[in-house]
Design a protein around this motif. Structure first.
Motif, PDB file in Angstrom:
ATOM      1  N   THR A 108       0.631  -1.124   0.166  1.00 35.06           N
ATOM      2  CA  THR A 108       0.171  -0.011   0.085  1.00 35.06           C
ATOM      3  C   THR A 108       0.797   1.231   0.048  1.00 35.06           C
ATOM      4  O   THR A 108       2.104   1.248   0.143  1.00 35.06           O
ATOM      5  CB  THR A 108      -0.878  -0.025   1.240  1.00 35.06           C
ATOM      6  N   TYR A 206      -0.257   7.306  -5.885  1.00 35.35           N
ATOM      7  CA  TYR A 206      -1.136   6.431  -5.742  1.00 35.35           C
ATOM      8  C   TYR A 206      -0.646   5.238  -6.413  1.00 35.35           C
ATOM      9  O   TYR A 206       0.354   5.220  -7.658  1.00 35.35           O
ATOM     10  CB  TYR A 206      -2.382   6.816  -6.953  1.00 35.35           C
ATOM     11  N   ASP A 211      -7.238  -5.087 -10.545  1.00 35.71           N
ATOM     12  CA  ASP A 211      -7.795  -5.285  -9.273  1.00 35.71           C
ATOM     13  C   ASP A 211      -7.564  -6.714  -8.539  1.00 35.71           C
ATOM     14  O   ASP A 211      -7.499  -6.838  -7.363  1.00 35.71           O
ATOM     15  CB  ASP A 211      -9.391  -5.636  -9.418  1.00 35.71           C
ATOM     16  N   SER A 270      -1.935  -2.951  -4.067  1.00 34.10           N
ATOM     17  CA  SER A 270      -3.196  -2.721  -3.466  1.00 34.10           C
ATOM     18  C   SER A 270      -3.713  -1.419  -4.660  1.00 34.10           C
ATOM     19  O   SER A 270      -2.871  -0.300  -4.607  1.00 34.10           O
ATOM     20  CB  SER A 270      -3.454  -1.989  -1.984  1.00 34.10           C
ATOM     21  N   ASN A 271      -4.721  -1.401  -4.977  1.00 38.37           N
ATOM     22  CA  ASN A 271      -5.144  -0.263  -5.927  1.00 38.37           C
ATOM     23  C   ASN A 271      -6.432   0.544  -5.351  1.00 38.37           C
ATOM     24  O   ASN A 271      -7.146   1.419  -5.953  1.00 38.37           O
ATOM     25  CB  ASN A 271      -5.319  -0.549  -7.348  1.00 38.37           C
ATOM     26  N   GLN A 272      -6.546   0.241  -3.812  1.00 39.23           N
ATOM     27  CA  GLN A 272      -8.001   0.826  -3.394  1.00 39.23           C
ATOM     28  C   GLN A 272      -7.714   2.245  -3.300  1.00 39.23           C
ATOM     29  O   GLN A 272      -8.746   2.938  -3.165  1.00 39.23           O
ATOM     30  CB  GLN A 272      -8.011   0.251  -1.985  1.00 39.23           C
ATOM     31  N   LYS A 273      -6.470   2.944  -2.863  1.00 39.53           N
ATOM     32  CA  LYS A 273      -6.485   4.341  -2.961  1.00 39.53           C
ATOM     33  C   LYS A 273      -7.144   5.189  -4.072  1.00 39.53           C
ATOM     34  O   LYS A 273      -7.510   5.989  -4.309  1.00 39.53           O
ATOM     35  CB  LYS A 273      -5.088   4.834  -2.416  1.00 39.53           C
ATOM     36  N   LYS A 275      -8.827   3.888  -6.617  1.00 38.13           N
ATOM     37  CA  LYS A 275     -10.435   3.639  -6.677  1.00 38.13           C
ATOM     38  C   LYS A 275     -10.958   4.531  -5.996  1.00 38.13           C
ATOM     39  O   LYS A 275     -12.180   4.829  -6.363  1.00 38.13           O
ATOM     40  CB  LYS A 275     -10.542   2.123  -6.678  1.00 38.13           C
ATOM     41  N   GLN A 276     -10.608   4.587  -4.730  1.00 42.33           N
ATOM     42  CA  GLN A 276     -11.472   5.635  -3.876  1.00 42.33           C
ATOM     43  C   GLN A 276     -11.525   7.202  -4.434  1.00 42.33           C
ATOM     44  O   GLN A 276     -12.453   7.662  -4.170  1.00 42.33           O
ATOM     45  CB  GLN A 276     -11.031   5.414  -2.413  1.00 42.33           C
ATOM     46  N   ALA A 277     -10.097   7.566  -4.838  1.00 38.35           N
ATOM     47  CA  ALA A 277     -10.195   8.863  -5.556  1.00 38.35           C
ATOM     48  C   ALA A 277     -10.933   8.799  -6.667  1.00 38.35           C
ATOM     49  O   ALA A 277     -11.583  10.047  -7.084  1.00 38.35           O
ATOM     50  CB  ALA A 277      -8.644   9.151  -5.753  1.00 38.35           C
ATOM     51  N   HIS A 279     -13.698   7.057  -6.908  1.00 41.80           N
ATOM     52  CA  HIS A 279     -15.246   6.721  -6.876  1.00 41.80           C
ATOM     53  C   HIS A 279     -15.607   5.620  -7.787  1.00 41.80           C
ATOM     54  O   HIS A 279     -16.883   5.671  -8.155  1.00 41.80           O
ATOM     55  CB  HIS A 279     -16.246   8.070  -6.753  1.00 41.80           C
ATOM     56  N   PRO A 281     -15.905   1.252  -7.840  1.00 44.62           N
ATOM     57  CA  PRO A 281     -15.853   0.083  -6.871  1.00 44.62           C
ATOM     58  C   PRO A 281     -14.677  -0.931  -7.663  1.00 44.62           C
ATOM     59  O   PRO A 281     -14.158  -1.955  -7.046  1.00 44.62           O
ATOM     60  CB  PRO A 281     -17.139  -0.675  -7.054  1.00 44.62           C
TER      61      PRO A 281
END
Length: 301
Positions: A108, A206, A211, A270-273, A275-277, A279, A281
């Motif tokens: 991360t 980032y 995914d 992880s690519n969560q950050k 994807k959150q930026a 918006h 899923p």
């Protein structure tokens, strides 16, 4: 529509990105060749996408200083011009290798960076420099750390694996159980277009990856499915393979320790950050579908 300035426009990522952005309506795209002296003043543009750099040499034949001269030195020079210009966005292509050469668990953005190679160290030095500068009001800095990028006609380890499978050569590294993250050029293009189109996406660092991670054995099986070839997975003792790779280091053979590491280590990102930026899923293309597109291009060529 926004004016875009791109370095590294003749490379694999650059060519794909320019074509994609033009399809999305970005007609005014200029390229900047960093092999030539930089201009005293940057061309009028809304965003700089800094792709150019010295890629990681898996043969370990490069002069280490070249990484710092190019990946750090050229980035510093370009960023200094950006700070004095009217350009709003600076998108810098770094690498997950600026964070870590090996990964325990999932990588991360919160991980403490500790690269070991000149490539990773030079990218981290460039990151540290641009992050240390005070951004004038109205400017945005985004650092993207992609993992292994692939796409149609891209040359590299995936192409080598394709040749192995197509020729019916057994894959001798099946004893290594790993999980790796990949990045489809389609997903990368999508992310950059979203950043360019949405000023509300915050600046920062980032990680960029598809995914789902996949094992190399799963990738081999997917290659067989696409090529119509029978796959043969040989589980040779890892100790023997590592010894052969050490010999390859000395004789500059195709199988060396660096390439073995690339093929067999676990490296989950992880690519969560991001994807959150954005918006969202999930990214538009799954890992398997993206790899299939890449593999089919190998077959057609």
């Amino acid at each position: 529509m926004k004016n875009i300035l791109i370095t590294g426009g003749t490379g694999f990522v650059g060519k794909n990105l320019i074509g994609y952005l033009m399809q999305k309506g970005f007609q005014n795209i200029q390229t900047l060749n960093l092999r030539e002296p930089l201009p005293a003043v940057l061309p009028i543009s809304n965003a700089i996408i800094h792709l150019a750099g010295k890629a990681h040499d898996l043969k370990n034949a490069s002069n280490p200083q070249e990484y710092f001269d190019i990946n750090y030195g050229k980035t510093k020079e370009l960023f200094d011009l950006f700070l004095k210009s009217t350009v709003q966005d600076f998108i810098f292509f770094s690498s997950v290798k600026a964070s870590a050469d090996t990964v325990e668990g999932v990588l991360t953005e919160a991980a403490i960076s500790n690269p070991n190679t000149p490539y990773g160290k030079s990218k981290l030095q460039a990151e540290n420099y641009v992050l240390s500068q005070e951004l004038p009001a109205g400017k945005r800095l985004i650092i993207l750390r992609p993992c292994m990028i692939h796409g149609p006609c891209n040359k590299g380890n995936l192409n080598l694996l394709y040749q192995v499978v197509q020729k019916g050569i057994p894959y001798p590294l099946a004893a290594f159980n790993n999980q790796r993250s990949f990045l489809s050029i389609s997903n990368l293009n999508f992310i950059i277009e979203q950043i360019l189109s949405n000023a509300a996406i915050p600046g920062g660092v980032y990680n960029v990856a598809d995914d789902e991670p996949l094992s190399t054995n799963a990738v081999i099986q997917l290659l067989g499915e696409v090529s119509g070839s029978k796959t043969r997975l040989w589980k040779i003792a890892p100790g023997i393979i590592k010894a052969l790779a050490t010999v390859g280091d000395k004789l500059h053979l195709p199988l060396n320790s660096e390439r073995l590491k690339k093929l067999t280590e676990s490296y989950v990102v992880s690519n969560q950050k991001i994807k959150q930026a954005l918006h969202i899923p999930a990214l538009p293309v799954s890992s398997r579908e993206g790899l299939k597109v890449t593999f089919k291009s190998f077959r057609s060529n």
